[in-house]
Write a protein that holds these residues in place. Structure first.
Motif, PDB file in Angstrom:
ATOM      1  N   PRO A   1       0.800  -1.230   0.000  1.00  0.00           N
ATOM      2  CA  PRO A   1       0.000   0.000   0.000  1.00  0.00           C
ATOM      3  C   PRO A   1       0.831   1.278   0.000  1.00  0.00           C
ATOM      4  N   ARG A   2       2.084   1.186   0.432  1.00  0.00           N
ATOM      5  CA  ARG A   2       2.926   2.386   0.429  1.00  0.00           C
ATOM      6  C   ARG A   2       3.721   2.441  -0.871  1.00  0.00           C
ATOM      7  N   PRO A   3       3.748   3.602  -1.542  1.00  0.00           N
ATOM      8  CA  PRO A   3       4.460   3.735  -2.820  1.00  0.00           C
ATOM      9  C   PRO A   3       5.955   3.450  -2.670  1.00  0.00           C
ATOM     10  N   GLY A   4       6.527   2.819  -3.693  1.00  0.00           N
ATOM     11  CA  GLY A   4       7.963   2.598  -3.729  1.00  0.00           C
ATOM     12  C   GLY A   4       8.458   1.459  -2.871  1.00  0.00           C
ATOM     13  N   ILE A   5       7.541   0.642  -2.353  1.00  0.00           N
ATOM     14  CA  ILE A   5       7.921  -0.482  -1.494  1.00  0.00           C
ATOM     15  C   ILE A   5       7.754  -1.781  -2.278  1.00  0.00           C
ATOM     16  N   ARG A   6       8.798  -2.610  -2.276  1.00  0.00           N
ATOM     17  CA  ARG A   6       8.743  -3.891  -2.967  1.00  0.00           C
ATOM     18  C   ARG A   6       7.764  -4.845  -2.277  1.00  0.00           C
ATOM     19  N   SER A   7       7.315  -5.852  -2.991  1.00  0.00           N
ATOM     20  CA  SER A   7       6.423  -6.859  -2.436  1.00  0.00           C
ATOM     21  C   SER A   7       7.225  -8.080  -1.990  1.00  0.00           C
ATOM     22  N   GLY A   8       6.762  -8.727  -0.933  1.00  0.00           N
ATOM     23  CA  GLY A   8       7.425  -9.931  -0.446  1.00  0.00           C
ATOM     24  C   GLY A   8       7.661  -9.879   1.041  1.00  0.00           C
ATOM     25  N   HIS A   9       8.685 -10.611   1.500  1.00  0.00           N
ATOM     26  CA  HIS A   9       8.951 -10.675   2.934  1.00  0.00           C
ATOM     27  C   HIS A   9      10.441 -10.895   3.203  1.00  0.00           C
ATOM     28  N   ILE A  10      10.818 -10.761   4.450  1.00  0.00           N
ATOM     29  CA  ILE A  10      12.192 -11.008   4.877  1.00  0.00           C
ATOM     30  C   ILE A  10      12.478 -12.499   4.697  1.00  0.00           C
ATOM     31  N   PRO A  11      13.545 -12.865   4.007  1.00  0.00           N
ATOM     32  CA  PRO A  11      13.836 -14.290   3.810  1.00  0.00           C
ATOM     33  C   PRO A  11      13.879 -15.057   5.136  1.00  0.00           C
ATOM     34  N   GLY A  12      13.239 -16.217   5.128  1.00  0.00           N
ATOM     35  CA  GLY A  12      13.232 -17.063   6.312  1.00  0.00           C
ATOM     36  C   GLY A  12      12.194 -16.713   7.349  1.00  0.00           C
ATOM     37  N   SER A  13      11.448 -15.640   7.132  1.00  0.00           N
ATOM     38  CA  SER A  13      10.470 -15.238   8.138  1.00  0.00           C
ATOM     39  C   SER A  13       9.195 -16.067   8.046  1.00  0.00           C
ATOM     40  N   LEU A  14       8.451 -16.074   9.143  1.00  0.00           N
ATOM     41  CA  LEU A  14       7.173 -16.758   9.242  1.00  0.00           C
ATOM     42  C   LEU A  14       6.053 -15.742   9.076  1.00  0.00           C
ATOM     43  N   ASN A  15       4.844 -16.232   8.876  1.00  0.00           N
ATOM     44  CA  ASN A  15       3.711 -15.336   8.675  1.00  0.00           C
ATOM     45  C   ASN A  15       2.541 -15.740   9.559  1.00  0.00           C
ATOM     46  N   LEU A  16       2.034 -14.767  10.317  1.00  0.00           N
ATOM     47  CA  LEU A  16       0.811 -14.950  11.085  1.00  0.00           C
ATOM     48  C   LEU A  16       0.043 -13.635  11.058  1.00  0.00           C
ATOM     49  N   PRO A  17      -0.926 -13.490  10.139  1.00  0.00           N
ATOM     50  CA  PRO A  17      -1.694 -12.251  10.066  1.00  0.00           C
ATOM     51  C   PRO A  17      -2.335 -11.915  11.418  1.00  0.00           C
ATOM     52  N   PHE A  18      -2.185 -10.656  11.833  1.00  0.00           N
ATOM     53  CA  PHE A  18      -2.600 -10.268  13.186  1.00  0.00           C
ATOM     54  C   PHE A  18      -4.085 -10.504  13.442  1.00  0.00           C
ATOM     55  N   GLY A  19      -4.913 -10.438  12.388  1.00  0.00           N
ATOM     56  CA  GLY A  19      -6.346 -10.621  12.568  1.00  0.00           C
ATOM     57  C   GLY A  19      -6.735 -12.014  13.021  1.00  0.00           C
ATOM     58  N   LYS A  20      -5.834 -12.971  12.883  1.00  0.00           N
ATOM     59  CA  LYS A  20      -6.136 -14.338  13.306  1.00  0.00           C
ATOM     60  C   LYS A  20      -6.022 -14.535  14.814  1.00  0.00           C
ATOM     61  N   LEU A  21      -5.615 -13.478  15.526  1.00  0.00           N
ATOM     62  CA  LEU A  21      -5.387 -13.602  16.959  1.00  0.00           C
ATOM     63  C   LEU A  21      -6.513 -13.011  17.800  1.00  0.00           C
ATOM     64  N   SER A  22      -7.567 -12.567  17.145  1.00  0.00           N
ATOM     65  CA  SER A  22      -8.724 -12.048  17.872  1.00  0.00           C
ATOM     66  C   SER A  22     -10.000 -12.605  17.263  1.00  0.00           C
ATOM     67  N   ASP A  23     -11.070 -12.531  18.029  1.00  0.00           N
ATOM     68  CA  ASP A  23     -12.376 -13.027  17.609  1.00  0.00           C
ATOM     69  C   ASP A  23     -12.945 -12.061  16.569  1.00  0.00           C
ATOM     70  N   PRO A  24     -13.228 -12.520  15.357  1.00  0.00           N
ATOM     71  CA  PRO A  24     -13.732 -11.602  14.334  1.00  0.00           C
ATOM     72  C   PRO A  24     -15.086 -10.997  14.683  1.00  0.00           C
ATOM     73  N   ALA A  25     -15.842 -11.642  15.552  1.00  0.00           N
ATOM     74  CA  ALA A  25     -17.181 -11.143  15.908  1.00  0.00           C
ATOM     75  C   ALA A  25     -17.133 -10.053  16.964  1.00  0.00           C
ATOM     76  N   THR A  26     -16.154 -10.125  17.878  1.00  0.00           N
ATOM     77  CA  THR A  26     -16.135  -9.198  19.006  1.00  0.00           C
ATOM     78  C   THR A  26     -14.878  -8.344  19.109  1.00  0.00           C
ATOM     79  N   GLY A  27     -13.809  -8.749  18.429  1.00  0.00           N
ATOM     80  CA  GLY A  27     -12.536  -8.063  18.572  1.00  0.00           C
ATOM     81  C   GLY A  27     -11.746  -8.485  19.792  1.00  0.00           C
ATOM     82  N   GLU A  28     -12.262  -9.409  20.575  1.00  0.00           N
ATOM     83  CA  GLU A  28     -11.574  -9.861  21.785  1.00  0.00           C
ATOM     84  C   GLU A  28     -10.413 -10.789  21.444  1.00  0.00           C
ATOM     85  N   VAL A  29      -9.393 -10.766  22.289  1.00  0.00           N
ATOM     86  CA  VAL A  29      -8.238 -11.637  22.119  1.00  0.00           C
ATOM     87  C   VAL A  29      -8.672 -13.093  22.299  1.00  0.00           C
ATOM     88  N   LEU A  30      -8.139 -13.982  21.472  1.00  0.00           N
ATOM     89  CA  LEU A  30      -8.453 -15.398  21.599  1.00  0.00           C
ATOM     90  C   LEU A  30      -7.934 -15.943  22.928  1.00  0.00           C
TER      91      LEU A  30
END
Length: 286
Positions: A189-218
């Protein structure tokens, strides 16, 4: 009687019961991406929990850095903290508009500068509003405070630190961005920034750590499962990252709920690493 926080997460019921405490410092750390409307200050001005002060992530930052909202100096943060009414040892509760998105950035910032008496409102303003609790547009009155910064460098990582870690693999790097951004299948979303990730890094989208219905932490067992499924070793050092160092705080905060108080945040995150230059970029799944 001294007000004591019940833990790193406080419920809306607890906050409602203690909202009038003169000791409590309540912060709204709502954040919006660049160019988004309404802006975070506009969201706060339109409605917030009575007594809350606005923790402006974009402006509580190093004014000399070309990167977004990099940590300010300890001296500058002390001035900000005192303006927010945060005195040494004060009980601080932080929330954001969506539930669990940017409040952990403020939580982490306070901890970086040595303030540990801090908690996050479970479910944030979203849950507070859904329960029909009090809202206001009025600013909180000024509060005198003295804040002594105690910088904790072990909670922060730089570009150079992460480059070194590519060779040593001493720590795991885990990225809070959405999978398509991590994999490099969509533009950043920011101009001039390449796509991808730091080599060797893991991925866990932050939205997966809360309840989508309430916003509460799992619950803790569900949090542990999410990190385990992402490939994280619970016994090895961790560096969290994201687009610009905001939602990386969600990973750091939820790991702290699992007993990991030593997690560091890569402050520059992808807004620094993804710029054109000599930092290597990987694409595809972790």
């Amino acid at each position: 009687m001294t007000l004591e926080l019940p833990g790193p997460l406080v419920s809306t019921e607890w906050l409602a019961d203690h909202l009038s405490s003169p000791e409590l410092v309540l912060l709204d750390a709502t954040f919006a991406m660049p160019g988004a409307t309404p802006t975070a200050p506009e969201i706060f001005a339109a409605s917030h929990i009575p007594g809350a002060r606005f923790f402006d992530i974009d402006h509580i930052a190093d004014p000399n850095s070309p990167l977004p909202h990099m940590l300010p100096s300890p001296e500058d943060f002390a001035t900000v903290a005192e303006g927010l009414g945060i005195h040494d040892g004060a009980p601080v509760v932080i929330y954001d508009a969506t539930g669990l998105m940017s409040a952990p950035r403020a939580w982490w910032t306070l901890r970086v500068f040595g303030h540990e008496n801090v908690a996050i409102l479970n479910g944030g303003f979203r849950k507070w509003k859904a329960e029909g609790r009090a809202e206001t547009t009025e600013p909180a009155p000024p509060k005198k405070a003295t804040f002594t910064p105690r910088f904790r460098p072990e909670l922060v990582r730089s570009r150079e630190d992460v480059l070194t870690n590519l060779d040593t693999a001493a720590a795991q790097v885990i990225d809070a961005r959405a999978a398509d951004r991590f994999e490099g299948t969509v533009p950043e979303p920011r101009p001039g920034i390449r796509s991808g990730h730091i080599p060797g890094s893991l991925n866990l989208p932050f939205g997966k750590l809360s309840d989508p219905a309430t916003g509460e932490v799992l619950p803790p067992e569900a949090l542990a499962e999410r990190f385990r499924d992402a490939g994280l070793d619970p016994h090895k050092p961790v560096i969290t990252s994201c687009g610009s160092g905001v939602t990386a705080g969600v990973l750091a905060f939820t790991l702290s709920l699992l007993g990991r108080d030593d997690v560091a945040v890569y402050d520059g995150s992808w807004s620094e690493w993804g710029r054109e230059g000599d930092t290597p970029v990987a694409t595809g799944k972790a």
